[in-house]
Structures are given as structure tokens and as C-alpha cells.
Design a protein around this motif. Sequence first.
Motif, PDB file in Angstrom:
ATOM      1  N   ASN A 285       0.555  -1.180   0.235  1.00 53.94           N
ATOM      2  CA  ASN A 285      -0.143  -0.193  -0.464  1.00 53.94           C
ATOM      3  C   ASN A 285       0.876   1.024   0.001  1.00 53.94           C
ATOM      4  O   ASN A 285       2.014   1.536   0.450  1.00 53.94           O
ATOM      5  CB  ASN A 285      -0.965  -0.306   1.509  1.00 53.94           C
ATOM      6  CG  ASN A 285      -0.308  -0.493   2.761  1.00 53.94           C
ATOM      7  OD1 ASN A 285      -0.065   0.868   3.190  1.00 53.94           O
ATOM      8  ND2 ASN A 285      -0.684  -0.607   3.653  1.00 53.94           N
ATOM      9  N   LYS A 286       0.855   2.324  -0.428  1.00 56.99           N
ATOM     10  CA  LYS A 286       1.220   3.817  -0.703  1.00 56.99           C
ATOM     11  C   LYS A 286       1.827   4.127   0.821  1.00 56.99           C
ATOM     12  O   LYS A 286       2.212   4.742   0.894  1.00 56.99           O
ATOM     13  CB  LYS A 286       0.134   4.424  -1.778  1.00 56.99           C
ATOM     14  CG  LYS A 286      -1.011   5.401  -0.971  1.00 56.99           C
ATOM     15  CD  LYS A 286      -1.366   5.870  -2.498  1.00 56.99           C
ATOM     16  CE  LYS A 286      -2.014   6.822  -1.875  1.00 56.99           C
ATOM     17  NZ  LYS A 286      -3.536   7.726  -2.631  1.00 56.99           N
ATOM     18  N   TRP A 287       0.953   4.136   1.724  1.00 60.89           N
ATOM     19  CA  TRP A 287       1.478   4.497   2.820  1.00 60.89           C
ATOM     20  C   TRP A 287       2.350   4.052   3.707  1.00 60.89           C
ATOM     21  O   TRP A 287       3.099   4.620   4.660  1.00 60.89           O
ATOM     22  CB  TRP A 287       0.196   4.669   4.090  1.00 60.89           C
ATOM     23  CG  TRP A 287      -1.128   5.238   3.193  1.00 60.89           C
ATOM     24  CD1 TRP A 287      -0.982   6.591   3.717  1.00 60.89           C
ATOM     25  CD2 TRP A 287      -2.220   4.781   2.593  1.00 60.89           C
ATOM     26  NE1 TRP A 287      -1.849   7.163   2.145  1.00 60.89           N
ATOM     27  CE2 TRP A 287      -3.259   5.855   1.705  1.00 60.89           C
ATOM     28  CE3 TRP A 287      -2.205   3.580   2.540  1.00 60.89           C
ATOM     29  CZ2 TRP A 287      -3.827   6.362   0.737  1.00 60.89           C
ATOM     30  CZ3 TRP A 287      -3.785   3.500   1.289  1.00 60.89           C
ATOM     31  CH2 TRP A 287      -4.016   4.488   0.877  1.00 60.89           C
TER      32      TRP A 287
ATOM     33  N   ARG B 287       6.235   2.427   4.899  1.00 64.37           N
ATOM     34  CA  ARG B 287       7.480   3.572   4.177  1.00 64.37           C
ATOM     35  C   ARG B 287       8.601   2.100   5.415  1.00 64.37           C
ATOM     36  O   ARG B 287       8.306   2.157   6.042  1.00 64.37           O
ATOM     37  CB  ARG B 287       7.817   4.503   4.617  1.00 64.37           C
ATOM     38  CG  ARG B 287       6.692   5.632   4.885  1.00 64.37           C
ATOM     39  CD  ARG B 287       7.320   6.947   3.652  1.00 64.37           C
ATOM     40  NE  ARG B 287       6.353   7.275   3.501  1.00 64.37           N
ATOM     41  CZ  ARG B 287       5.224   7.413   2.802  1.00 64.37           C
ATOM     42  NH1 ARG B 287       4.519   6.109   2.268  1.00 64.37           N
ATOM     43  NH2 ARG B 287       4.396   8.050   2.237  1.00 64.37           N
TER      44      ARG B 287
ATOM     45  N   THR C  20       0.512  12.139  10.433  1.00 63.08           N
ATOM     46  CA  THR C  20       0.540  12.675   9.039  1.00 63.08           C
ATOM     47  C   THR C  20      -0.365  10.510   8.752  1.00 63.08           C
ATOM     48  O   THR C  20      -0.269  10.174   9.805  1.00 63.08           O
ATOM     49  CB  THR C  20       1.875  11.612   8.668  1.00 63.08           C
ATOM     50  OG1 THR C  20       3.027  10.590   9.331  1.00 63.08           O
ATOM     51  CG2 THR C  20       2.851  12.769   9.038  1.00 63.08           C
ATOM     52  N   LEU C  21       0.031  10.323   7.324  1.00 60.52           N
ATOM     53  CA  LEU C  21      -0.945   9.083   7.283  1.00 60.52           C
ATOM     54  C   LEU C  21       0.114   7.536   7.033  1.00 60.52           C
ATOM     55  O   LEU C  21      -0.273   6.893   6.688  1.00 60.52           O
ATOM     56  CB  LEU C  21      -1.680   9.244   5.549  1.00 60.52           C
ATOM     57  CG  LEU C  21      -3.003   9.699   6.098  1.00 60.52           C
ATOM     58  CD1 LEU C  21      -3.697  10.052   4.489  1.00 60.52           C
ATOM     59  CD2 LEU C  21      -3.816   8.932   7.153  1.00 60.52           C
ATOM     60  N   ASN C  22       1.284   7.464   7.512  1.00 62.43           N
ATOM     61  CA  ASN C  22       2.388   7.397   6.599  1.00 62.43           C
ATOM     62  C   ASN C  22       2.647   6.304   7.901  1.00 62.43           C
ATOM     63  O   ASN C  22       2.324   6.515   8.965  1.00 62.43           O
ATOM     64  CB  ASN C  22       3.727   7.987   7.406  1.00 62.43           C
ATOM     65  CG  ASN C  22       4.312   8.942   6.024  1.00 62.43           C
ATOM     66  OD1 ASN C  22       3.425   9.118   4.978  1.00 62.43           O
ATOM     67  ND2 ASN C  22       4.967  10.183   6.385  1.00 62.43           N
TER      68      ASN C  22
ATOM     69  N   GLY D 151       2.160   3.746  13.925  1.00 64.76           N
ATOM     70  CA  GLY D 151       1.019   4.927  12.859  1.00 64.76           C
ATOM     71  C   GLY D 151      -0.038   6.400  13.530  1.00 64.76           C
ATOM     72  O   GLY D 151       0.148   5.987  15.414  1.00 64.76           O
TER      73      GLY D 151
ATOM     74  N   TRP E 208      -5.185   6.621  10.323  1.00 67.14           N
ATOM     75  CA  TRP E 208      -5.254   5.662  10.459  1.00 67.14           C
ATOM     76  C   TRP E 208      -5.768   4.568  11.224  1.00 67.14           C
ATOM     77  O   TRP E 208      -6.683   3.199  10.759  1.00 67.14           O
ATOM     78  CB  TRP E 208      -4.069   4.574   9.582  1.00 67.14           C
ATOM     79  CG  TRP E 208      -3.724   4.768   7.745  1.00 67.14           C
ATOM     80  CD1 TRP E 208      -2.919   5.270   7.607  1.00 67.14           C
ATOM     81  CD2 TRP E 208      -4.931   4.562   7.012  1.00 67.14           C
ATOM     82  NE1 TRP E 208      -3.277   5.296   6.288  1.00 67.14           N
ATOM     83  CE2 TRP E 208      -4.303   4.807   5.571  1.00 67.14           C
ATOM     84  CE3 TRP E 208      -5.874   3.725   7.108  1.00 67.14           C
ATOM     85  CZ2 TRP E 208      -4.587   4.790   4.594  1.00 67.14           C
ATOM     86  CZ3 TRP E 208      -6.577   3.508   5.694  1.00 67.14           C
ATOM     87  CH2 TRP E 208      -6.019   3.997   4.289  1.00 67.14           C
TER      88      TRP E 208
ATOM     89  N   GLU F 279      -9.329   7.546   9.475  1.00 70.28           N
ATOM     90  CA  GLU F 279      -9.532   7.511   7.606  1.00 70.28           C
ATOM     91  C   GLU F 279     -10.181   6.448   7.411  1.00 70.28           C
ATOM     92  O   GLU F 279     -10.978   7.182   6.267  1.00 70.28           O
ATOM     93  CB  GLU F 279      -7.446   7.321   7.344  1.00 70.28           C
ATOM     94  CG  GLU F 279      -7.522   7.263   5.935  1.00 70.28           C
ATOM     95  CD  GLU F 279      -7.958   8.992   5.453  1.00 70.28           C
ATOM     96  OE1 GLU F 279      -7.608   9.596   5.960  1.00 70.28           O
ATOM     97  OE2 GLU F 279      -7.660   9.020   4.483  1.00 70.28           O
TER      98      GLU F 279
END
Length: 370
Positions: free
Chosen positions: A302-304, A306, A327-329, A351, A356, A360
Motif C-alpha cells: 500500500n502507498k502509506w 514505508r 501523518t498517514l505514514n 501509526g 489510520w 481515515e
Amino acid sequence: MKKKVGLVGWRGMVGSVLLKRMIKKKDFNKFISIFFSTSEVGKKNPFNFSYSNKILKDAYNIEELKELDIIITCQGSAYTNKIYPLLRFSGWSGYWIDAASDLRMKKDSLIILDPINKKNIINSINNGIKTFVGGNCTVSLMMLALGGLFKNNLIEWISFSTYQAASGGGSGYILELLKQMKYLNKSLLNNLKNLESILNVEKILTKITKNDSFPTNFSIVPLIINLIPWIDSSLKNGQSKEEWKMESETNKILCRSNTNKILIDGTCVRVNSLRCHSQSFLIKLKKNINLNEIEKIISNHNKWVRIIPNNKEFSMKKLTPLSVTGTLNIPIGRIRKLSLGPKYLSAFSIGDQLLWGAAEPLRRMLKFLI
Ligand code: HSE
């Protein structure tokens, strides 16, 4: 025709984060929003969206609620338990999106976390499911961090330790933590002359926190300069309810039954960070895969999420609550094979518990329905 969406509990902590995100993403142009209140009925709606009510409506008025296509609530358990059954009993067949935990494990409701179960969300809408509930924050944050491993069916079991922020206990809990800081600070200032010896400082601080007047209404015992290895109520098997949720909600989200469930257990701990939950995982993989491959699988999910390189500098700078807050990271680091054997993986993830972890998934669910 634009759908009518009722908002309840938008002033609380999760509700405010949700609203802020919805405003940022310009969601309010896409539906008619009706703001409800449990305490300020008849007062002016502080928001001036084009498709919105000017005066706050009564969140306990079933007749008003029945007019809605969708209700999204962050008002909490007491409200859900009182209003949801009445509303359903009245014949209302609209969509109910909830941040509270009470309806999560019901058969006819779905736990929503679309980067993990989008297909199931869409199928459920098509199959007439009307109740959608956000998952427990630690569960959602774990699943986003380890999504690739879940998706590729690589996990045999997980053992976790969590480091959960004060925000998980609600806004009163954070406020109390701040009061505890202030209380300590005041006493430190009053004791400046005794502060030269570190052992004196330790003695003074410990004594202050044990004072009867130290603010502990929410945390029960001091959270500052401390931690609390118990979150939520107690179960008969020795688990806390928070610990129980990790396995049961995860497997419900993954549509796994008792016979093929992923075993997940560990210890949930409250620490004094403000709004980011951290978690340490010990994972037994189903097979021996090399670390590069594991990192690829995790980061492609997924794009969140890292990947944080497993070294001191990156871990200290990018793998802390302070670096994630707001942040959504979903950073995940400390990824390495343990000396226990080639199938044993360790990882550490963080998180934002309010993004999240709470708001979200609800916002995104509303988007699916709109
Ligand atoms: N149960 C969580 C906590 C709150 O106490 O941290 C988020 O669902």
C-alpha cells in the motif's frame, strides 16, 4: 441525487480529525451533510458548507435520523448502543458507519480497512450489508504495516508488544497526561535547589506521582514517567480485551474462520506518547524468505507503508511517534531475522492512532457509499 449523510460526534477528538480530513479532501461537496448534536440541539452549525443544515439537529431523534441515507458516528459506545438498535427496529435500512467498537464483531457488520479488504467492502455493499465499523486502532495499524505479509499468506503467527499513546484512551486521557506533566514541572520548579543530584530528582518525582492529589482519574495510575501494561477490560483467560482484539478482529477482516485463523497474541501497553501507537512484532513466517524479498512484499502492498532501513540513525529519526504524528505514514523498521531461526522475523511499526487508527477508514468508507 445527492445522498443525505448525518454526522454525529464530530466535535470529539476522532470526529474533529475526521472532519479536518473531509474538509481537506473536499468531501462535503459530494453529499448533503446534516450535523447532529447530543448536547447543543438548536444551536448554529459552526460549518457553513453549501449542502448542509444551518441549525444542529437532535442526535436522539429517531424520526430525523430515519430520513438519512448514511449516518457516520464518532459519538462513542453509549450512543451506538442506545440509538442503533432503535433505529434498525424502526425499519431504517440506511448505512451506519461507526468508530465505536460495539458492532465490530457482529455477524451482519463489516470491519472496514479498505487497503486490506476493499474487495470485501464492495461485495458487502452489493450483498446488502448496511453496517460498517472501523477496526481497533492497533489492529488497523498492524494490518497496514504487515499488509503484504498477510496478503501473501506468509504469516504463521505473530507475537506483539504495543506502545500505545494516551489518545487511545480519549481526549480526557491526553489532557490528564498534560496535567501530570504540569504537576511535575511545578514541583520541579519549587525544588530547584534539590535538583543538583539526579537521585534527588528521581526521589522527588516519584514522591510527587504517589501523592493522592496527583491527577489519575483516567489513567488510574500515573502515566508520566511510567507505563501501564493493561489496556481495556479483563478477560477470563488472562488477556486484556485490547490483546484479544488483535487476533479476533484481524481474522474477521481477513475472513478467516476459527479453523484457519492466524494466531496473534501479545501484550498491550500504554505509554506516554500523545497520538501514535507503536508496535513491536515477532513473526513466525510460513517459509524462509530473504529480507530483500520481505521488504519488497511489505512496501508494495500500500502507498502509506514505508520501509525504514534497520540502522540506528534511521530508526531514531524516522521510526518514532514524533516523526509520524499527524501523518498517514506507516513506517516499519527494525526488520531483521532473529537468532531464533530463519523463519523468525522481527519488525517495529508506528501509526497515527487518530488518522489510520480511527478516522481515515471511516472517511474512505463514506466515499465508497457516495
Ligand atoms: N483501544 C485503543 C487504545 C483505542 O486504547 O489505545 C483505539 O481503538
